[in-house]
Design a protein around this motif. Structure first.
Motif, short mmCIF file in Angstrom:
data_model
loop_
_atom_site.label_atom_id
_atom_site.label_comp_id
_atom_site.label_asym_id
_atom_site.label_seq_id
_atom_site.Cartn_x
_atom_site.Cartn_y
_atom_site.Cartn_z
N ALA A 4 0.83 -1.21 0.00
CA ALA A 4 0.00 0.00 0.00
C ALA A 4 0.87 1.26 0.00
O ALA A 4 0.60 2.21 -0.76
CB ALA A 4 -0.92 0.00 1.22
N GLU A 7 2.52 1.63 -3.45
CA GLU A 7 1.56 1.96 -4.51
C GLU A 7 1.14 3.43 -4.45
O GLU A 7 1.11 4.13 -5.47
CB GLU A 7 0.33 1.06 -4.41
CG GLU A 7 -0.61 1.15 -5.58
CD GLU A 7 -0.02 0.58 -6.87
OE1 GLU A 7 -0.58 0.84 -7.94
OE2 GLU A 7 1.00 -0.13 -6.80
N ILE A 8 0.81 3.91 -3.27
CA ILE A 8 0.37 5.30 -3.12
C ILE A 8 1.47 6.27 -3.51
O ILE A 8 1.23 7.27 -4.19
CB ILE A 8 -0.09 5.56 -1.66
CG1 ILE A 8 -1.38 4.77 -1.37
CG2 ILE A 8 -0.33 7.05 -1.42
CD1 ILE A 8 -1.77 4.75 0.09
N TRP A 56 -3.58 10.52 -9.19
CA TRP A 56 -3.90 9.32 -8.39
C TRP A 56 -5.17 8.65 -8.90
O TRP A 56 -5.84 7.96 -8.16
CB TRP A 56 -4.04 9.69 -6.92
CG TRP A 56 -2.72 9.79 -6.23
CD1 TRP A 56 -2.04 8.79 -5.59
CD2 TRP A 56 -1.88 10.95 -6.15
NE1 TRP A 56 -0.83 9.25 -5.11
CE2 TRP A 56 -0.71 10.59 -5.44
CE3 TRP A 56 -2.00 12.27 -6.60
CZ2 TRP A 56 0.32 11.48 -5.17
CZ3 TRP A 56 -0.98 13.15 -6.35
CH2 TRP A 56 0.17 12.75 -5.64
N ILE A 59 -6.82 4.89 -7.94
CA ILE A 59 -6.21 4.51 -6.67
C ILE A 59 -6.96 3.35 -6.01
O ILE A 59 -6.36 2.47 -5.39
CB ILE A 59 -6.13 5.72 -5.70
CG1 ILE A 59 -5.37 5.35 -4.41
CG2 ILE A 59 -7.51 6.26 -5.39
CD1 ILE A 59 -3.92 5.08 -4.60
N LEU A 63 -4.96 -0.09 -5.37
CA LEU A 63 -4.67 -0.61 -4.03
C LEU A 63 -5.23 -2.02 -3.85
O LEU A 63 -4.56 -2.89 -3.27
CB LEU A 63 -5.25 0.33 -2.96
CG LEU A 63 -4.47 1.61 -2.69
CD1 LEU A 63 -5.21 2.48 -1.70
CD2 LEU A 63 -3.07 1.31 -2.17
N THR A 64 -6.44 -2.24 -4.36
CA THR A 64 -7.04 -3.57 -4.27
C THR A 64 -6.15 -4.60 -4.96
O THR A 64 -5.86 -5.67 -4.42
CB THR A 64 -8.44 -3.59 -4.92
OG1 THR A 64 -9.27 -2.60 -4.28
CG2 THR A 64 -9.08 -4.96 -4.80
N GLN A 66 -2.89 -4.30 -5.88
CA GLN A 66 -1.52 -4.43 -5.39
C GLN A 66 -1.44 -5.14 -4.05
O GLN A 66 -0.59 -6.02 -3.85
CB GLN A 66 -0.88 -3.05 -5.29
CG GLN A 66 0.62 -3.05 -5.32
CD GLN A 66 1.19 -3.67 -6.58
OE1 GLN A 66 1.58 -4.83 -6.59
NE2 GLN A 66 1.22 -2.91 -7.66
N VAL A 67 -2.32 -4.78 -3.13
CA VAL A 67 -2.29 -5.41 -1.81
C VAL A 67 -2.62 -6.90 -1.92
O VAL A 67 -1.94 -7.75 -1.34
CB VAL A 67 -3.27 -4.70 -0.85
CG1 VAL A 67 -3.40 -5.49 0.45
CG2 VAL A 67 -2.79 -3.28 -0.56
N LYS A 121 -8.33 -0.42 -13.44
CA LYS A 121 -7.32 0.61 -13.14
C LYS A 121 -6.77 1.23 -14.42
O LYS A 121 -6.65 2.46 -14.52
CB LYS A 121 -6.17 -0.01 -12.34
CG LYS A 121 -5.10 1.00 -11.93
CD LYS A 121 -3.85 0.31 -11.44
CE LYS A 121 -3.03 -0.17 -12.60
NZ LYS A 121 -1.59 -0.27 -12.34
#
Length: 282
Positions: A4, A7-8, A56, A59, A63-64, A66-67, A121
């Motif tokens: 997270a 990614e951010i 962004w 996002i 996040l969904t 990547q995590v 995404k």
């Protein structure tokens, strides 16, 4: 946590990469002109034309994806590595190619499950207007059904096989070598050096399949603003034919910068989190 944070902090670079990979020449006074001239120019234009927070875009699915993807990859990596290595082989004695193979298998398997989040995404990031997760999901479902969410799955699996093989496999090997040679002790400096090297290797080998993956995903659901390709092979053949061989490395610098930055942030945070949770590094 590591995924997270990484990614951010690197998503604006990913936005510029997607825009560079999906752009095609515009005719201005009869001459072909590219809208974006490079990573920084793309980030500047996006923030000026669409607002600062457009950097962004996507996002939520990012996040969904990547995590979930990163977590699953790491859950799978060690058991796969140990299985490939064979019984009774110590960690430091596992050959480099087996670490790379294990990283690739873990990454390819994980991204197949999470491919729909990548499709959503990519379309959110490539659009100049504001698209929502719900809107993109509904459009893809209405136009192509369930299979639309696995558009670009083949190059995505290839990309993540290569990327994960380089990132996890090379990181594991580089860190083991650095510590075994006594260059530095197991700590942030070793983690920084190993992750930086792994990120560079990953960017060099995964860019062409990343470009093809982005093109195919952007075309999902009959997206009118995207070039339509029949499939992976068609994209690999026609992109170089129409845009030059260099088109397969479109967006390389933002991808490389993001890969290295993402890998360094992820492994530094991940190693510290492991130290706090279980009292030792990986």
């Amino acid at each position: 946590v590591g995924a997270a944070a990484a990614e951010i902090s690197t998503l604006p670079v990913d936005i510029s990469k997607v825009r560079l990979q999906t752009q095609t020449p515009l005719l201005v006074d009869g001459r072909p002109v590219m809208r974006y001239n490079g990573m920084l120019h793309a980030m500047f234009r996006v923030s000026c034309d669409e607002g600062f927070f457009a950097l962004w875009k996507g996002i939520g699915p990012a996040l969904t994806r990547q995590v979930s993807y990163t977590g699953l990859s790491f859950v799978l990596y060690e058991p796969v590595r140990n299985f490939v290595a064979g019984k009774g082989v110590k960690k430091e004695d596992i050959p480099f190619w087996k670490r790379v193979m294990a990283g690739g298998i873990a990454g390819g398997s994980s991204i197949f499950v999470m491919n729909p989040t990548d499709v959503v995404k990519t379309q959110m990031q490539a659009a100049a207007d504001s698209k929502t997760m719900t809107g993109v999901t509904r459009q893809v479902w209405q136009q192509e059904g369930l299979k639309g969410f696995w558009r670009g799955a083949q190059p995505n699996i290839a990309r993540c096989f290569i990327g994960n093989a380089c990132e996890i496999g090379c990181y594991d090997q580089f860190k083991t070598t650095i510590i075994a040679k006594g260059w530095v002790s197991d700590g942030p400096l070793a983690h920084f050096a190993a992750s930086g090297g792994a990120g560079v290797v990953s960017a060099l080998f995964s860019t062409p399949v990343d470009v093809v993956k982005t093109r195919l995903m952007n075309a999902a659901g009959g997206n009118k603003g995207a070039i339509q390709y029949k499939g992976v092979i068609d994209c690999f053949i026609n992109m170089p034919k129409k845009e030059g061989i260099g088109s397969l490395y479109k967006g390389f610098w933002p991808l490389a910068i993001r890969k290295v930055a993402w890998t360094v942030v992820f492994f530094l945070v991940n190693e510290q989190a492991l130290k706090v949770i279980r009292g030792s590094y990986s």
